[in-house]
Design a protein around this motif. Structure first.
Motif, PDB file in Angstrom:
ATOM      1  N   VAL A  38       0.628  -1.231  -0.224  1.00  0.00           N
ATOM      2  CA  VAL A  38       0.312   0.209   0.086  1.00  0.00           C
ATOM      3  C   VAL A  38       0.810   0.965  -0.241  1.00  0.00           C
ATOM      4  CG1 VAL A  38      -1.500   1.520   1.416  1.00  0.00           C
ATOM      5  CG2 VAL A  38      -2.020  -1.110   1.233  1.00  0.00           C
ATOM      6  N   PHE A  39       1.711   1.451   0.507  1.00  0.00           N
ATOM      7  CA  PHE A  39       2.550   2.416   0.903  1.00  0.00           C
ATOM      8  C   PHE A  39       3.229   2.649  -0.277  1.00  0.00           C
ATOM      9  CE2 PHE A  39       2.257   2.637   5.664  1.00  0.00           C
ATOM     10  CZ  PHE A  39       1.904   3.613   5.545  1.00  0.00           C
ATOM     11  N   ASN A  40       3.650   1.717  -1.433  1.00  0.00           N
ATOM     12  CA  ASN A  40       4.571   1.374  -1.770  1.00  0.00           C
ATOM     13  C   ASN A  40       3.766   2.446  -3.512  1.00  0.00           C
ATOM     14  OD1 ASN A  40       7.366   1.368  -1.112  1.00  0.00           O
ATOM     15  ND2 ASN A  40       7.272  -1.000  -1.373  1.00  0.00           N
ATOM     16  N   SER A  41       2.656   1.859  -3.008  1.00  0.00           N
ATOM     17  CA  SER A  41       2.131   2.694  -4.307  1.00  0.00           C
ATOM     18  C   SER A  41       1.596   3.919  -5.057  1.00  0.00           C
ATOM     19  CB  SER A  41       0.522   1.671  -4.424  1.00  0.00           C
ATOM     20  OG  SER A  41       0.454   0.173  -4.352  1.00  0.00           O
ATOM     21  N   ASP A  42       1.996   3.745  -6.236  1.00  0.00           N
ATOM     22  CA  ASP A  42       1.681   5.224  -6.674  1.00  0.00           C
ATOM     23  C   ASP A  42       0.080   5.558  -7.821  1.00  0.00           C
ATOM     24  OD1 ASP A  42       1.875   8.055  -7.059  1.00  0.00           O
ATOM     25  OD2 ASP A  42       4.002   8.113  -7.475  1.00  0.00           O
ATOM     26  N   LEU A  43      -0.705   5.486  -7.920  1.00  0.00           N
ATOM     27  CA  LEU A  43      -1.598   6.257  -8.507  1.00  0.00           C
ATOM     28  C   LEU A  43      -1.839   7.162  -8.887  1.00  0.00           C
ATOM     29  CD1 LEU A  43      -1.960   2.538  -7.766  1.00  0.00           C
ATOM     30  CD2 LEU A  43      -4.669   2.588  -7.908  1.00  0.00           C
ATOM     31  N   ARG A  44      -1.107   7.989  -8.814  1.00  0.00           N
ATOM     32  CA  ARG A  44      -1.437   9.632  -9.331  1.00  0.00           C
ATOM     33  C   ARG A  44      -1.346   9.342 -10.857  1.00  0.00           C
ATOM     34  NH1 ARG A  44       3.568  12.791  -6.215  1.00  0.00           N
ATOM     35  NH2 ARG A  44       4.609  10.894  -7.003  1.00  0.00           N
ATOM     36  N   GLY A  45      -0.611   8.783 -11.229  1.00  0.00           N
ATOM     37  CA  GLY A  45      -0.655   8.758 -13.002  1.00  0.00           C
ATOM     38  C   GLY A  45      -1.638   8.544 -13.807  1.00  0.00           C
ATOM     39  N   VAL A  46      -2.538   7.172 -13.506  1.00  0.00           N
ATOM     40  CA  VAL A  46      -3.891   6.817 -13.588  1.00  0.00           C
ATOM     41  C   VAL A  46      -4.989   7.561 -13.857  1.00  0.00           C
ATOM     42  CG1 VAL A  46      -2.173   5.218 -13.872  1.00  0.00           C
ATOM     43  CG2 VAL A  46      -4.320   4.605 -11.714  1.00  0.00           C
ATOM     44  N   LEU A  47      -5.330   8.474 -12.792  1.00  0.00           N
ATOM     45  CA  LEU A  47      -6.584   8.977 -11.857  1.00  0.00           C
ATOM     46  C   LEU A  47      -7.480   9.820 -13.433  1.00  0.00           C
ATOM     47  CD1 LEU A  47      -5.538  10.832  -8.525  1.00  0.00           C
ATOM     48  CD2 LEU A  47      -6.446   8.279  -9.298  1.00  0.00           C
ATOM     49  N   GLY A  48      -6.560  10.727 -13.919  1.00  0.00           N
ATOM     50  CA  GLY A  48      -7.216  10.971 -15.170  1.00  0.00           C
ATOM     51  C   GLY A  48      -7.491  10.039 -16.160  1.00  0.00           C
ATOM     52  N   LEU A  49      -7.529   8.621 -15.729  1.00  0.00           N
ATOM     53  CA  LEU A  49      -8.454   7.405 -16.981  1.00  0.00           C
ATOM     54  C   LEU A  49      -9.525   7.341 -16.869  1.00  0.00           C
ATOM     55  CD1 LEU A  49      -5.053   5.025 -17.506  1.00  0.00           C
ATOM     56  CD2 LEU A  49      -5.581   7.363 -19.214  1.00  0.00           C
ATOM     57  N   VAL A  50      -9.821   7.496 -15.196  1.00  0.00           N
ATOM     58  CA  VAL A  50     -11.079   7.037 -14.638  1.00  0.00           C
ATOM     59  C   VAL A  50     -11.737   8.318 -15.336  1.00  0.00           C
ATOM     60  CG1 VAL A  50     -12.495   7.355 -12.751  1.00  0.00           C
ATOM     61  CG2 VAL A  50     -10.202   6.183 -12.282  1.00  0.00           C
ATOM     62  N   ARG A  51     -13.232   7.538 -15.412  1.00  0.00           N
ATOM     63  CA  ARG A  51     -14.034   8.553 -16.037  1.00  0.00           C
ATOM     64  C   ARG A  51     -15.877   8.161 -15.819  1.00  0.00           C
ATOM     65  NH1 ARG A  51     -11.111  10.676 -18.545  1.00  0.00           N
ATOM     66  NH2 ARG A  51     -10.130  10.935 -20.262  1.00  0.00           N
ATOM     67  N   THR A  52     -15.732   7.054 -14.472  1.00  0.00           N
ATOM     68  CA  THR A  52     -16.544   6.623 -13.819  1.00  0.00           C
ATOM     69  C   THR A  52     -16.810   8.490 -13.018  1.00  0.00           C
ATOM     70  OG1 THR A  52     -16.498   4.313 -13.851  1.00  0.00           O
ATOM     71  CG2 THR A  52     -17.725   5.161 -12.742  1.00  0.00           C
ATOM     72  N   PRO A  53     -18.143   9.031 -12.239  1.00  0.00           N
ATOM     73  CA  PRO A  53     -18.136   9.815 -11.140  1.00  0.00           C
ATOM     74  C   PRO A  53     -17.831   9.051 -10.190  1.00  0.00           C
ATOM     75  CG  PRO A  53     -20.236   9.075 -12.428  1.00  0.00           C
ATOM     76  CD  PRO A  53     -19.718   8.212 -13.147  1.00  0.00           C
ATOM     77  N   CYS A  54     -16.941   9.705  -9.572  1.00  0.00           N
ATOM     78  CA  CYS A  54     -16.920   9.458  -7.905  1.00  0.00           C
ATOM     79  C   CYS A  54     -16.929  10.339  -7.041  1.00  0.00           C
ATOM     80  CB  CYS A  54     -15.117   9.940  -8.233  1.00  0.00           C
ATOM     81  SG  CYS A  54     -14.399   9.065  -9.431  1.00  0.00           S
ATOM     82  N   VAL A  55     -17.080  10.017  -5.971  1.00  0.00           N
ATOM     83  CA  VAL A  55     -17.124  11.232  -4.422  1.00  0.00           C
ATOM     84  C   VAL A  55     -16.195  10.236  -3.643  1.00  0.00           C
ATOM     85  CG1 VAL A  55     -19.202  11.040  -3.083  1.00  0.00           C
ATOM     86  CG2 VAL A  55     -20.272  11.455  -5.279  1.00  0.00           C
ATOM     87  N   VAL A  56     -15.491  11.284  -3.165  1.00  0.00           N
ATOM     88  CA  VAL A  56     -14.651  11.384  -2.225  1.00  0.00           C
ATOM     89  C   VAL A  56     -14.983  12.011  -1.165  1.00  0.00           C
ATOM     90  CG1 VAL A  56     -11.975  12.243  -2.131  1.00  0.00           C
ATOM     91  CG2 VAL A  56     -13.281  12.179  -3.745  1.00  0.00           C
ATOM     92  N   VAL A  57     -15.049  10.730   0.071  1.00  0.00           N
ATOM     93  CA  VAL A  57     -15.253  11.396   1.775  1.00  0.00           C
ATOM     94  C   VAL A  57     -14.567  11.154   2.139  1.00  0.00           C
ATOM     95  CG1 VAL A  57     -16.993   9.755   3.232  1.00  0.00           C
ATOM     96  CG2 VAL A  57     -17.853  10.078   0.821  1.00  0.00           C
ATOM     97  N   GLN A  58     -14.907  12.331   2.729  1.00  0.00           N
ATOM     98  CA  GLN A  58     -13.126  12.498   3.709  1.00  0.00           C
ATOM     99  C   GLN A  58     -13.228  12.930   5.048  1.00  0.00           C
ATOM    100  OE1 GLN A  58      -9.605  13.059   2.558  1.00  0.00           O
ATOM    101  NE2 GLN A  58      -8.961  12.635   4.645  1.00  0.00           N
TER     102      GLN A  58
END
Length: 285
Positions: free
Chosen positions: A210-230
């Motif tokens: 988990v700590f070594n994962s970096d998904l920042r580069g793929v976020l722009g590929l998402v086309r599905t509506p998202c709700v971020v709960v913080q």
């Protein structure tokens, strides 16, 4: 639930386990009634029981799919393949295979922490499968990197791994209250229980992944509506990460700020989170 099973996805999941055996291995269950399907996917250190406080808000109106990640303490640890689960991709295989085995062709996805990222990767791979992603305590990168504030320096994470390896039970006793982040003894006790149910070597390995994962580069590929709960204060995910999602996810994204603290609001404040989830599921976008 309708559609046809994707045999290739099922065969890839959990090291080649077939559909029926996969459902059994990951303790898959379906609760509730209603035409719309909602998948609940838990985060690190918990299992599907972490959603128990949420279920009453949805069982009347939705069909809920719950399962355990293969790393959870509720799954036979002998089935955990360290080589296979060195990245999040195989967790994505498992999720998609479960949905195919259940003949789900459209669903909402609610993912906590690392499962939020598993959901993002799944939606990139199979965009037509997901109506909306609801991401709780999510982070594309937990480590700080230049101008990006993920919340942790690499040296800090190495100290965490060392503490886990040297005395896992003592680490859990310190980590669980910090992660829950609010004085709710029942939530701390429950999180401690599921953390201790994990075999320590698997827990350390997954934490490193988990700590070594970096998904920042793929976020722009998402086309599905998202709700971020913080939540208002999360020891694992800074507030700035929600803003990062808002500006970098490719689909229509909204941010819901919960007026509670901690990384596990489904354990510590299920009524508050339940209201937000119901609103997110009912919203057309």
């Amino acid at each position: 639930m309708a559609g046809s099973s994707n045999c290739d996805a099922v065969d890839m999941a959990a090291g080649g386990v077939g559909g029926a055996k996969l459902l059994q291995l990951l303790n898959v269950r379906v609760e509730g009634s209603g035409e719309q399907v909602v998948v609940l996917s838990h985060g690190f250190g918990t299992d599907q029981s972490s959603w128990n406080g949420i279920l009453p808000f949805f069982v009347r109106d939705y069909r809920l799919v719950l399962y355990d990640l293969v790393c959870a303490g509720s799954v036979n640890p002998d089935r955990f393949d360290f080589r296979r689960y060195a990245t999040l991709d195989s967790y994505v295989d498992d999720l998609l295979a479960v949905l195919d085995a259940l003949h789900v062709d459209r669903c909402f996805f609610v993912g906590h922490s690392v499962s939020a990222m598993i959901g993002i990767l799944a939606a990139i791979r199979r965009p037509d499968l997901f109506l909306k992603l609801i991401l709780i305590g999510a982070s594309p990168r937990f480590l700080n990197d230049g101008d990006y504030h993920g919340g942790f320096e690499r040296a800090q994470t190495e100290e965490v791994f060392l503490a886990m390896e040297s005395d896992y039970e003592a680490w859990v006793q310190g980590f669980a209250p910090m992660a829950v982040g609010v004085d709710v003894p029942a939530a701390v006790q429950e999180y401690s229980r599921t953390l201790l149910n994990m075999r320590p070597d698997i827990s350390v390995f997954v934490c490193r992944t988990v700590f070594n994962s970096d998904l920042r580069g793929v976020l722009g590929l998402v086309r599905t509506p998202c709700v971020v709960v913080q939540t208002a204060k999360d020891a694992a995910v800074p507030l700035s990460v929600a803003s990062y999602f808002k500006h970098h996810l490719g689909g229509n994204t909204t941010v819901e700020h919960l007026p509670v603290e901690g990384h596990l609001p489904h354990l510590s404040a299920p009524a508050v989170l339940g209201q937000v989830l119901r609103r997110a599921l009912a919203s057309p976008r």
